[in-house]
Design a protein around this motif. Sequence first.
Motif, short mmCIF file in Angstrom:
data_model
loop_
_atom_site.label_atom_id
_atom_site.label_comp_id
_atom_site.label_asym_id
_atom_site.label_seq_id
_atom_site.Cartn_x
_atom_site.Cartn_y
_atom_site.Cartn_z
N ASP A 131 -8.41 4.56 11.59
CA ASP A 131 -9.63 3.75 11.48
C ASP A 131 -9.63 2.62 12.51
OD1 ASP A 131 -12.12 2.94 10.26
OD2 ASP A 131 -11.01 1.29 9.36
N LEU A 132 -8.43 2.15 12.89
CA LEU A 132 -8.36 1.08 13.90
C LEU A 132 -8.80 1.60 15.26
CD1 LEU A 132 -5.08 -0.70 12.79
CD2 LEU A 132 -7.38 -1.69 12.81
N ASN A 181 -4.80 6.89 7.61
CA ASN A 181 -6.21 6.49 7.62
C ASN A 181 -6.38 5.08 8.20
OD1 ASN A 181 -7.44 8.80 6.67
ND2 ASN A 181 -7.43 8.14 4.52
N VAL A 182 -5.49 4.17 7.81
CA VAL A 182 -5.60 2.79 8.32
C VAL A 182 -5.46 2.79 9.85
CG1 VAL A 182 -4.45 0.54 8.37
CG2 VAL A 182 -4.85 1.69 6.18
N GLY A 225 -11.14 4.02 15.36
CA GLY A 225 -12.47 4.60 15.12
C GLY A 225 -12.48 6.10 14.90
N MET A 237 0.81 -1.20 0.00
CA MET A 237 0.00 0.00 0.00
C MET A 237 0.86 1.26 0.00
SD MET A 237 -1.66 -0.29 3.81
CE MET A 237 -1.80 1.49 4.03
N ASP A 269 -1.75 6.31 2.63
CA ASP A 269 -2.95 5.69 3.19
C ASP A 269 -2.76 5.21 4.62
OD1 ASP A 269 -4.50 5.94 0.82
OD2 ASP A 269 -3.48 4.21 -0.05
N VAL A 316 -11.83 7.67 11.79
CA VAL A 316 -12.01 8.13 10.41
C VAL A 316 -13.50 8.22 10.11
CG1 VAL A 316 -11.45 7.74 7.98
CG2 VAL A 316 -9.87 6.98 9.76
N GLU A 317 -13.92 9.37 9.65
CA GLU A 317 -15.34 9.57 9.35
C GLU A 317 -15.75 8.73 8.15
OE1 GLU A 317 -17.17 13.39 8.78
OE2 GLU A 317 -16.05 14.16 10.50
N MET A 318 -16.97 8.21 8.22
CA MET A 318 -17.47 7.41 7.12
C MET A 318 -17.73 8.29 5.92
SD MET A 318 -20.22 4.40 7.28
CE MET A 318 -21.66 5.30 7.80
N TYR A 319 -17.38 7.76 4.74
CA TYR A 319 -17.66 8.43 3.48
C TYR A 319 -18.92 7.78 2.92
CZ TYR A 319 -17.00 9.93 -1.39
OH TYR A 319 -17.16 10.46 -2.64
#
Lengths: 414, 414
Positions: free
Chosen positions: B404-405, B400-401, B407, B393, B397, B409-412
């Motif tokens: 997100d682990l 963000n990874v 919680g 990758m 990125d 990162v806002e949902m797109y």
Amino acid sequence: MPDKVLVLMLDGLGDRPSKELGLMTPLQAARKVALDLIASEGMTGLLDPYAPGVPVGSDTGHLSILGYDPKAYYTGRGPLEALGAGVDLRPGDVAFRVNMATVDDDWNLVDRRAGRISTEEARELGRAVAELAEGFDSVLKFEYHPTVEHRGVLVIRGELASPSVTDVDPHREGVRVQMPRPTEGTKAARVTAEELSRFLLRAKEVLERHPVNSSRRQRGLSPANAILPRGGGVMPRLPSLAERYGIRSVVIAGGALYRGVCRAAGMDVRIVPTATGTLNTDLRAKFEAAVDSLRAYDLVFLHIKGTDTASHDRRPAVKRDFIERIDGELRRHLDAVLTDAVVCVTGDHTTSSLDGRHHGDPVPVAIAGEGVRRDDVVRFDEVSCGRGSMGRMRGLDLMNVLMDLIGRVEMYGE
Amino acid sequence: MPDKVLVLMLDGLGDRPSKELGLMTPLQAARKVALDLIASEGMTGLLDPYAPGVPVGSDTGHLSILGYDPKAYYTGRGPLEALGAGVDLRPGDVAFRVNMATVDDDWNLVDRRAGRISTEEARELGRAVAELAEGFDSVLKFEYHPTVEHRGVLVIRGELASPSVTDVDPHREGVRVQMPRPTEGTKAARVTAEELSRFLLRAKEVLERHPVNSSRRQRGLSPANAILPRGGGVMPRLPSLAERYGIRSVVIAGGALYRGVCRAAGMDVRIVPTATGTLNTDLRAKFEAAVDSLRAYDLVFLHIKGTDTASHDRRPAVKRDFIERIDGELRRHLDAVLTDAVVCVTGDHTTSSLDGRHHGDPVPVAIAGEGVRRDDVVRFDEVSCGRGSMGRMRGLDLMNVLMDLIGRVEMYGE
């Protein structure tokens, strides 16, 4: 070369390991034959529905995986949901996704889904809201369509209809609901915010005194006494799959949203009356409809929602068991389907059954059929497919990969 | 779900196999327990800091890995280096990275780092250059800040200050140093080139006769008799990690550049006085500061430079041994940290200890913690991680990874 593709789309399929399942994901923990067979006989990989680490919704995830970059085509969930509900949207129409919810007398949000109200009760309440909309005296024209359970669609038409108002649904319980405010300085945004506020207040009056809610209160259930719009947008125009690949395509899905996205892509919708869009859906009927549809269509998109539902409910074991049920139904047809079709199984995003939320972890993908390369991965799950020969790819590229397996992608160059 | 992240950033970690280490990389050759544990208990992969095959600097590598596309935010190394040195840059200020170097009487470059001059001696010489700058009669205002060893920062202020001049440092020894020339046709570029040339010639006079250099010559060491600016740029404005993810974050790093990039991203800087930014750094104190910082911060970024230093010096065995020292310190804390944090270990680029240069090979990455998928890779190195479930990758990125682990990162979409 096969000339048909069956996509088995398991909503919210990706997951994270839980202690409850011995540090495995539901997909790792499930005993499955057909799904593993697709992995064994084909090629596998990991798919980032949009981008690594970015959680997507079912709308943006499906747009991506059907080959439409959400950056270009996503105008909010409302229009896609409306299409899925069979609403005939015209250019300029604005649509909102709506939750029927429970609020207290001060509009504090008590339950975003009104105690997961049944589709039957929500439809009866929805009829009252639809009647209110029809007779509502305003420069804008309102239309309400209940869909599944607490979900519905609100359409606003007229020269002054605008999607540029704030979400009414605060997305979190315990928070006070705010009436819509304009998000830009246009007259249309101001008028839409004002008229929509007036409509929502009237809708609460109608719902509060409805017999269905009286009965729910008597049974100790939360009344569905408010409708909360969000995700307003104007219908996007997508180049159809027929234009792009010259194919006939059909979707089989219980949920309105999935039918909506696929219809926006120019796909036909095949209704399976016993498909519910939840865990109690009629898997057998859906698979039979999908296999039957392969006779008339080049691409059949079979969407199953229950995997996501179980994740949102934080029940990894229920998700595992549901995957096993899906596997059992797929098994009945797989050999026959693989004789002249390519089969692809994947998900539209990861939903963690630990916290019940969408996450940006990639989802596994496996593709089998005549002419498809075979790697040495023999299990279909988030970890095994990470060693697959497809590597890690973007959801946006999947449709080209599938269509190219049946020779439907035009050469770039000569 | 854990709510903290510790990033262990080992500078120039990636490498190429050497005969000296039996055709292994330093990371493959190192005996390590903690780093392998992260790989075993978590997910692994390969990271292209910017793009496959493109060697990045520590600046562009760090920008990428913190989630800032260098294409949008990189305006030269100078401004980041200046921030890291604690210089208060204002909009319009131009900053250059500077090497104190050894040149002969004809300005042929003899040693780019003036015999790796010590920080102490370079600071004493730097004070003389700073005094020259302060009294320098020009339409532009000059400011000089020595940082670590031969490194420093030159800031130019004023309406006619421009970053559009050629690098003075030719990056290669044995080549004649060229005075700066304007790279565009503006008056500012012309004036900056002229005034900067004049300043560099004066600086050489001041340095040539400085007692520190007399003493160095007597000891047979190369005099630091010239300053060579490069990487001029105007301070970029980055959206902070707090704005992007709503987190509190801190960096622990000996080198000015790393503190500068992180400060530009809105991170706090925790100073560990015994952190030197070289191989003799106080690893124990740095790890203790990092673990302690996890109490007050959501993201702790622990940067260790020595891996890169050993590579530039073409000493693969020294790099291997340094990795083992890092592993020993990490081991003391790892179990405790993993109870409520996600741990990520990676590098910002590959530096080959064969040729001492940055290269575009990917770097290994491993992430462990509650809820993180586990693949079956059990070793943390450039080859083993290539079989991991994260695949290959982009550095851009990674943030963000990680976010997100936990919680963040806002949902797109919805």
